[in-house]
Enzyme design. Structure first.
Site, PDB file in Angstrom:
ATOM      1  N   TYR A 204       0.841  -1.260  -0.189  1.00 19.67           N
ATOM      2  CA  TYR A 204       0.108   0.155  -0.019  1.00 19.67           C
ATOM      3  C   TYR A 204       0.847   1.199  -0.008  1.00 19.67           C
ATOM      4  O   TYR A 204       1.360   1.846   1.141  1.00 19.67           O
ATOM      5  CB  TYR A 204      -0.998   0.075   1.189  1.00 19.67           C
ATOM      6  CG  TYR A 204      -1.809   1.072   1.175  1.00 19.67           C
ATOM      7  CD1 TYR A 204      -2.394   1.825   0.523  1.00 19.67           C
ATOM      8  CD2 TYR A 204      -2.001   1.861   2.767  1.00 19.67           C
ATOM      9  CE1 TYR A 204      -3.295   2.965   0.413  1.00 19.67           C
ATOM     10  CE2 TYR A 204      -2.827   2.827   2.892  1.00 19.67           C
ATOM     11  CZ  TYR A 204      -3.287   3.574   1.829  1.00 19.67           C
ATOM     12  OH  TYR A 204      -4.128   4.662   1.854  1.00 19.67           O
ATOM     13  N   ASP A 245      -2.100  -1.297  -4.067  1.00 17.37           N
ATOM     14  CA  ASP A 245      -2.354  -0.045  -4.362  1.00 17.37           C
ATOM     15  C   ASP A 245      -1.287   0.902  -4.472  1.00 17.37           C
ATOM     16  O   ASP A 245      -0.349   1.161  -3.413  1.00 17.37           O
ATOM     17  CB  ASP A 245      -3.280   0.549  -3.264  1.00 17.37           C
ATOM     18  CG  ASP A 245      -3.638   1.921  -3.512  1.00 17.37           C
ATOM     19  OD1 ASP A 245      -3.261   2.758  -4.566  1.00 17.37           O
ATOM     20  OD2 ASP A 245      -4.554   2.637  -2.742  1.00 17.37           O
ATOM     21  N   HIS A 352     -12.293   1.556  -3.914  1.00 20.91           N
ATOM     22  CA  HIS A 352     -11.550   0.874  -4.882  1.00 20.91           C
ATOM     23  C   HIS A 352     -12.266  -0.252  -5.064  1.00 20.91           C
ATOM     24  O   HIS A 352     -13.117  -0.801  -4.435  1.00 20.91           O
ATOM     25  CB  HIS A 352     -10.146   0.542  -4.242  1.00 20.91           C
ATOM     26  CG  HIS A 352      -9.080   1.711  -4.061  1.00 20.91           C
ATOM     27  ND1 HIS A 352      -7.998   2.036  -4.803  1.00 20.91           N
ATOM     28  CD2 HIS A 352      -9.235   2.728  -3.285  1.00 20.91           C
ATOM     29  CE1 HIS A 352      -7.357   2.850  -4.376  1.00 20.91           C
ATOM     30  NE2 HIS A 352      -8.032   3.303  -3.344  1.00 20.91           N
TER      31      HIS A 352
END
Length: 561
Positions: A204, A245, A352
């Site tokens: 992330y 991500d 998302h």
């Protein structure tokens, strides 16, 4: 220059995969690509010799997920299992879990049929965090938290850190302190029967806040550390997948408004991705990076392929977003084993959507989970004292019994004597009372035996009136109180009606210029001279300017009250 044989192999491999899936025509622009993405995922589920990996920024693992739990009140205990069932993958990597170890619960961490691994933020609660769930059939041989090696336990770690001399120890600790990376290493078997090592890096990556330049520097150093670790693993002979991500839309096709963004191509994050990834259309050898963006390998021209949408502006219904979530594989792995790479925009529950890939390999599960596995944490391994432990009677407590047995005979005799002395000092219950000396409930509603029973016609000396007169007095008071309450209610309604007639209620919302519809009121939150001011804007969701269903440009300051 580009290595031409590699370009040909890569493009042919992707084209062949698209042909097998019936996706040869995919790549043209489309405003509603979601059905095709789902089709590519479902088309490959027939094969047993497949490894399916999925990544999802879940935006909070503890909150109820739309479309996953039919009963939100029961969601905490069952959501995680339903999420994993819905995603139907061998390995699921989650980002932005927003959970720290002290609040992680067993229903979220221990899921039947899976082994899980968590990385927590050390600085803030409810912030960042990643988690990886592996089916028991894909149990990793090693697992490790962080990229730097400073969080390694030297027992079941992945290893292979590369040269990190450019980082200070303080910097490495800071980069790994937010719970942004988790590595699991697996054994896989190819269709030819060869066993290889595959390392998944669940990340992330930090967001670069325009108002905080130090966060951009932090983000770029995190990127650099991620690349250093990934390349070290490749050099050691492991295949590598980076998924999660990345918080950067790589190319203009990956962002809804790239043409209006200043210096889009010069963004440091995009330049870093250029150096990391192979570009099939490049003309310079320096642009042939060690990894491939698997989605663009299979969908090189697909427009509107976004994975993140603004919740504030309601942009998801009109697909007004960007692609921030990726599955990146090393070049050899993608060319030889990737069968599909997909997005799942139909899966709701976060800002998302999930992304994933299918590989033509089978997993060789480890015989036991690595020490980092969540089920080995003391709070989930049965060594933590439960609250009921403190509510058990001492006579039933094995620890108490063991301690009692260790007392000397003299001490135990003394204890029995003390108990007998206490019993003899207790008051004895009367014969008329209950066996425990407690009065019966009816005794409180009967006259005391120590006073003569009053005759029904006898006036009560304390009140100077008969029971009938007393009852009438009480009823009169009740009626009087009800009348007063009714008068107060009528008076309140009269005042409310009066002020409504005078004030006329709130002013109606102005109509937007583009659609003639009522606006919504917003408040300026950006620091500056207008901080806290109210304004009106179109109530429709944000979307492409050419779409008449999207928000118009109407703006009006609210008059100060």
């Amino acid at each position: 220059m580009c290595v031409r044989p590699f370009r040909s192999t890569q493009e042919n491999a992707c084209a062949n995969a698209r042909g097998r899936l019936g996706l040869a025509g995919v790549g043209a622009s489309g405003s509603s690509p979601a059905p095709r993405f789902g089709a590519s995922w479902k088309a490959l589920r027939f094969s047993v010799e497949m490894l399916r990996v999925v990544s999802w920024n879940i935006n909070g693992i503890r909150r109820p997920l739309q479309g996953v739990c039919e009963e939100p009140s029961n969601c905490t205990a069952m959501a995680m299992g339903r999420v994993l069932d819905k995603l139907d993958a061998d390995i699921v990597c989650l980002q932005e879990t927003k959970v720290t170890r002290d609040v992680l619960t067993e229903p979220l961490a221990i899921i039947e049929g899976y082994n899980s691994y968590f990385s927590f933020s050390r600085n803030r609660s409810g912030y960042s965090g990643v988690a990886t769930f592996c089916k028991d059939s894909a149990t990793p041989v090693a697992a490790e938290e962080g990229l730097s090696g400073l969080l390694a336990t030297h027992n079941g770690d992945v290893g292979c850190y590369g040269n990190m001399d450019e980082f200070t120890q303080e910097e490495l600790r800071a980069l790994d302190s937010e719970g942004r990376a988790l590595l699991t290493q697996h054994k896989i078997r190819t269709s030819e029967g060869k066993e290889k090592t595959l390392t998944l890096i669940n990340v992330y990556c930090p967001h670069a806040d325009p108002g905080k330049p130090e966060r951009l520097a932090f983000k770029m150093r995190f990127y650099r550390l991620l690349q250093t670790r990934a390349e070290a693993l490749l050099a050691a002979g492991s295949h590598v997948i980076i998924l999660g991500d990345l918080n950067t839309a790589h190319r203009p096709i990956d962002h809804w408004d790239a043409v209006n963004l200043e210096c889009f191509e010069d963004d440091p994050g995009r330049k870093w991705m250029d150096s990391l990834l192979s570009n099939p259309g490049c003309q310079a050898e320096s642009h042939v990076g060690p990894f491939i963006d698997s989605y663009r390998c299979f969908q090189p021209k697909q427009e509107g392929a976004f994975t993140c949408w603004s919740v504030v502006s309601g942009a998801r219904p009109l697909n007004y977003g960007c692609r921030l979530d990726y599955v990146l594989g090393d070049r050899t792995l993608v060319i030889d084993t990737f069968q599909a790479s997909f997005l799942l925009p139909e899966v709701m529950g976060s800002d998302h959507c999930p992304v994933g890939a299918v590989l033509s390999v089978s997993s060789v599960p480890a015989k036991q989970c690595p020490p980092l596995c969540t089920r080995f944490l003391p709070e989930f391994a049965g060594t933590q004292l439960k609250i009921l432990r403190f509510l058990v009677r001492l006579e039933q407590d094995p620890v108490f019994r063991q301690s009692a047995l260790q007392l000397s005979d003299q001490t135990q005799v003394q204890m029995r004597q003390n108990k007998a002395r206490v019993r003899s000092a207790r008051p004895r219950p009367s014969q008329a009372g209950s066996s425990r000396g407690q009065k019966n409930l009816r005794s409180y509603f009967q006259p005391s035996s120590s006073h003569p029973q009053a005759s029904p016609n006898l006036e009560l000396p304390s009140l100077g009136m008969t029971p009938k007169t007393q009852e009438e007095e009480v009823m009169a008071k009740v009626v009087e109180e009800q009348a007063k309450a009714s008068e107060a209610k009528d008076e309140k309604e009269l005042r409310t009606s009066f002020w409504k007639s005078v004030l006329g209620g709130p002013s109606p919302m102005p109509l937007c210029g583009g659609h003639g519809e009522p606006c919504v009121m917003r408040t300026v939150k950006k620091p500056g001279p207008n901080l806290g001011r109210h304004f009106y804007m179109c109530a429709r969701p944000r979307g492409p300017p050419t779409d008449p269903a999207s928000r118009c440009n109407f703006f009006l300051w609210s008059r100060p009250s």
